[in-house]
Write a protein that holds these residues in place. Sequence first.
Motif, PDB file in Angstrom:
ATOM      1  N   ASN A   1       1.240  30.682  35.757  1.00  0.00           N
ATOM      2  CA  ASN A   1       1.803  29.343  35.956  1.00  0.00           C
ATOM      3  C   ASN A   1       3.297  29.262  35.666  1.00  0.00           C
ATOM      4  N   ALA A   2       3.885  30.389  35.266  1.00  0.00           N
ATOM      5  CA  ALA A   2       5.291  30.317  34.875  1.00  0.00           C
ATOM      6  C   ALA A   2       6.100  31.428  35.522  1.00  0.00           C
ATOM      7  N   ASP A   3       7.313  31.120  35.882  1.00  0.00           N
ATOM      8  CA  ASP A   3       8.211  32.145  36.409  1.00  0.00           C
ATOM      9  C   ASP A   3       9.585  31.971  35.797  1.00  0.00           C
ATOM     10  N   HIS A   4      10.290  33.068  35.745  1.00  0.00           N
ATOM     11  CA  HIS A   4      11.546  33.108  35.050  1.00  0.00           C
ATOM     12  C   HIS A   4      12.428  34.044  35.844  1.00  0.00           C
ATOM     13  N   PHE A   5      13.672  33.630  36.073  1.00  0.00           N
ATOM     14  CA  PHE A   5      14.533  34.403  36.943  1.00  0.00           C
ATOM     15  C   PHE A   5      15.952  34.342  36.417  1.00  0.00           C
ATOM     16  N   ALA A   6      16.560  35.502  36.162  1.00  0.00           N
ATOM     17  CA  ALA A   6      17.921  35.525  35.624  1.00  0.00           C
ATOM     18  C   ALA A   6      18.806  36.385  36.503  1.00  0.00           C
ATOM     19  N   ARG A   7      20.071  35.992  36.598  1.00  0.00           N
ATOM     20  CA  ARG A   7      20.998  36.780  37.415  1.00  0.00           C
ATOM     21  C   ARG A   7      22.381  36.777  36.808  1.00  0.00           C
ATOM     22  N   LEU A   8      23.056  37.883  36.975  1.00  0.00           N
ATOM     23  CA  LEU A   8      24.444  37.967  36.547  1.00  0.00           C
ATOM     24  C   LEU A   8      25.303  37.530  37.729  1.00  0.00           C
ATOM     25  N   LEU A   9      26.309  36.712  37.471  1.00  0.00           N
ATOM     26  CA  LEU A   9      27.186  36.260  38.551  1.00  0.00           C
ATOM     27  C   LEU A   9      28.396  37.203  38.613  1.00  0.00           C
ATOM     28  N   ASN A  10      28.611  37.797  39.753  1.00  0.00           N
ATOM     29  CA  ASN A  10      29.698  38.771  39.889  1.00  0.00           C
ATOM     30  C   ASN A  10      31.034  38.075  40.129  1.00  0.00           C
ATOM     31  N   VAL A  11      31.543  37.449  39.082  1.00  0.00           N
ATOM     32  CA  VAL A  11      32.804  36.716  39.201  1.00  0.00           C
ATOM     33  C   VAL A  11      33.856  37.284  38.243  1.00  0.00           C
ATOM     34  N   GLY A  12      33.605  38.439  37.671  1.00  0.00           N
ATOM     35  CA  GLY A  12      34.526  39.007  36.693  1.00  0.00           C
ATOM     36  C   GLY A  12      34.263  38.421  35.319  1.00  0.00           C
ATOM     37  N   GLU A  13      35.077  38.833  34.333  1.00  0.00           N
ATOM     38  CA  GLU A  13      34.821  38.368  32.967  1.00  0.00           C
ATOM     39  C   GLU A  13      35.473  37.008  32.729  1.00  0.00           C
ATOM     40  N   SER A  14      34.683  36.020  32.421  1.00  0.00           N
ATOM     41  CA  SER A  14      35.179  34.655  32.207  1.00  0.00           C
ATOM     42  C   SER A  14      35.510  34.458  30.729  1.00  0.00           C
ATOM     43  N   ARG A  15      35.918  33.262  30.371  1.00  0.00           N
ATOM     44  CA  ARG A  15      36.189  32.975  28.945  1.00  0.00           C
ATOM     45  C   ARG A  15      34.941  33.103  28.103  1.00  0.00           C
ATOM     46  N   TYR A  16      33.787  33.076  28.741  1.00  0.00           N
ATOM     47  CA  TYR A  16      32.513  33.253  28.026  1.00  0.00           C
ATOM     48  C   TYR A  16      31.977  34.671  28.207  1.00  0.00           C
ATOM     49  N   GLY A  17      32.843  35.566  28.670  1.00  0.00           N
ATOM     50  CA  GLY A  17      32.405  36.933  28.936  1.00  0.00           C
ATOM     51  C   GLY A  17      31.715  36.997  30.289  1.00  0.00           C
TER      52      GLY A  17
ATOM     53  N   GLY B   1      25.420  30.529  31.186  1.00  0.00           N
ATOM     54  CA  GLY B   1      26.184  30.963  30.019  1.00  0.00           C
ATOM     55  C   GLY B   1      26.409  32.467  29.993  1.00  0.00           C
ATOM     56  N   SER B   2      26.827  32.961  28.816  1.00  0.00           N
ATOM     57  CA  SER B   2      27.084  34.396  28.649  1.00  0.00           C
ATOM     58  C   SER B   2      25.799  35.170  28.909  1.00  0.00           C
ATOM     59  N   THR B   3      25.912  36.187  29.734  1.00  0.00           N
ATOM     60  CA  THR B   3      24.705  36.882  30.191  1.00  0.00           C
ATOM     61  C   THR B   3      24.837  38.397  29.991  1.00  0.00           C
ATOM     62  N   ARG B   4      23.725  38.997  29.616  1.00  0.00           N
ATOM     63  CA  ARG B   4      23.709  40.461  29.449  1.00  0.00           C
ATOM     64  C   ARG B   4      22.385  41.013  29.972  1.00  0.00           C
ATOM     65  N   PHE B   5      22.405  42.333  30.172  1.00  0.00           N
ATOM     66  CA  PHE B   5      21.169  42.985  30.599  1.00  0.00           C
ATOM     67  C   PHE B   5      20.434  43.461  29.360  1.00  0.00           C
ATOM     68  N   ARG B   6      19.150  43.143  29.296  1.00  0.00           N
ATOM     69  CA  ARG B   6      18.365  43.616  28.145  1.00  0.00           C
ATOM     70  C   ARG B   6      17.381  44.673  28.605  1.00  0.00           C
ATOM     71  N   HIS B   7      17.578  45.872  28.041  1.00  0.00           N
ATOM     72  CA  HIS B   7      16.716  46.976  28.470  1.00  0.00           C
ATOM     73  C   HIS B   7      15.254  46.753  28.109  1.00  0.00           C
ATOM     74  N   GLN B   8      15.072  46.097  26.967  1.00  0.00           N
ATOM     75  CA  GLN B   8      13.707  45.821  26.491  1.00  0.00           C
ATOM     76  C   GLN B   8      12.862  45.109  27.547  1.00  0.00           C
ATOM     77  N   ILE B   9      13.469  44.132  28.200  1.00  0.00           N
ATOM     78  CA  ILE B   9      12.711  43.356  29.197  1.00  0.00           C
ATOM     79  C   ILE B   9      13.103  43.755  30.614  1.00  0.00           C
ATOM     80  N   GLN B  10      14.042  44.715  30.709  1.00  0.00           N
ATOM     81  CA  GLN B  10      14.505  45.194  32.022  1.00  0.00           C
ATOM     82  C   GLN B  10      14.969  44.031  32.911  1.00  0.00           C
ATOM     83  N   ASP B  11      15.693  43.113  32.301  1.00  0.00           N
ATOM     84  CA  ASP B  11      16.156  41.961  33.073  1.00  0.00           C
ATOM     85  C   ASP B  11      17.387  41.360  32.390  1.00  0.00           C
ATOM     86  N   TYR B  12      18.078  40.514  33.124  1.00  0.00           N
ATOM     87  CA  TYR B  12      19.210  39.798  32.526  1.00  0.00           C
ATOM     88  C   TYR B  12      18.688  38.643  31.690  1.00  0.00           C
TER      89      TYR B  12
END
Length: 262
Positions: free
Chosen positions: A21-37, A63-74
Amino acid sequence: MDPFQWTCPFCDRDQVVVEQNADHFARLLNVGESRYGNVGFEITAIRCANSDCNEVALTLDYGSTRFRHQIQDYEVFGSVQAWRLRPESASKVQPDFIPAVLLEDYDEACLIRDKSPKASATLARRCLQGMIRDFCGIAKGRLIDEIKELNKRLNEGTAPRGVEPESVEAIDAVRDIGNIGAHMEKDINLIVDVDPGEAQALIELIEMLFDEWYVARHKREQRLAAVKSIAAQKKAAIATGRAQIAENSAPTTDDDAPVVEV
Ligand SMILES: [Zn+2]
């Protein structure tokens, strides 16, 4: 994903959300490093398990986003801004026996709480005043006078059932929040600022009073109606029983009945 407790914002049903019943989707925006990284977004969708509702609630977090290897997702680890996409408002589902004008003010106050806390508080305040007028039957023009009258009735024991002194105290405490109408006429600089937290406090007070006043009264009426209906059924059953007894013991007029001569 581990199952978790959730209350559907559309139908207010408590439930356990499972993977299907639940879905979750994360993406990194390829806009370079912003003031929030490095920034990106996360969308979360949950479908309500109540088949009568079956709505999908959607939220977006940026917001600030990173790749987490543990969950293999952003993942967004530092939220800059979050949006409630569906439903847009944080208003709770309210029963339809509460007057529509009150529900409209309440819904709108919830909808604009974050964008315009001042306007939200003004609507919430009007809703509180509307409740005192409708539920307590007090209309004096100014909220302060209506609270005074309500306090007087509380002391005399003539306030409507369910109205507690603590609730009236709470209304009195927040009475000035969102009171822009009166101030504006005198001095525009006197408009008191309202933050989302204060607007939320008013909204929560309304929700509490909806419950304490309208819902409690409705439940009481329903319980009493049920008791009365049981009593009526019992009475009818007793009356039928008596009628049967009377019928069985009634003197017969058959030909073979003994004739008593005087
Ligand atoms: Zn639902």
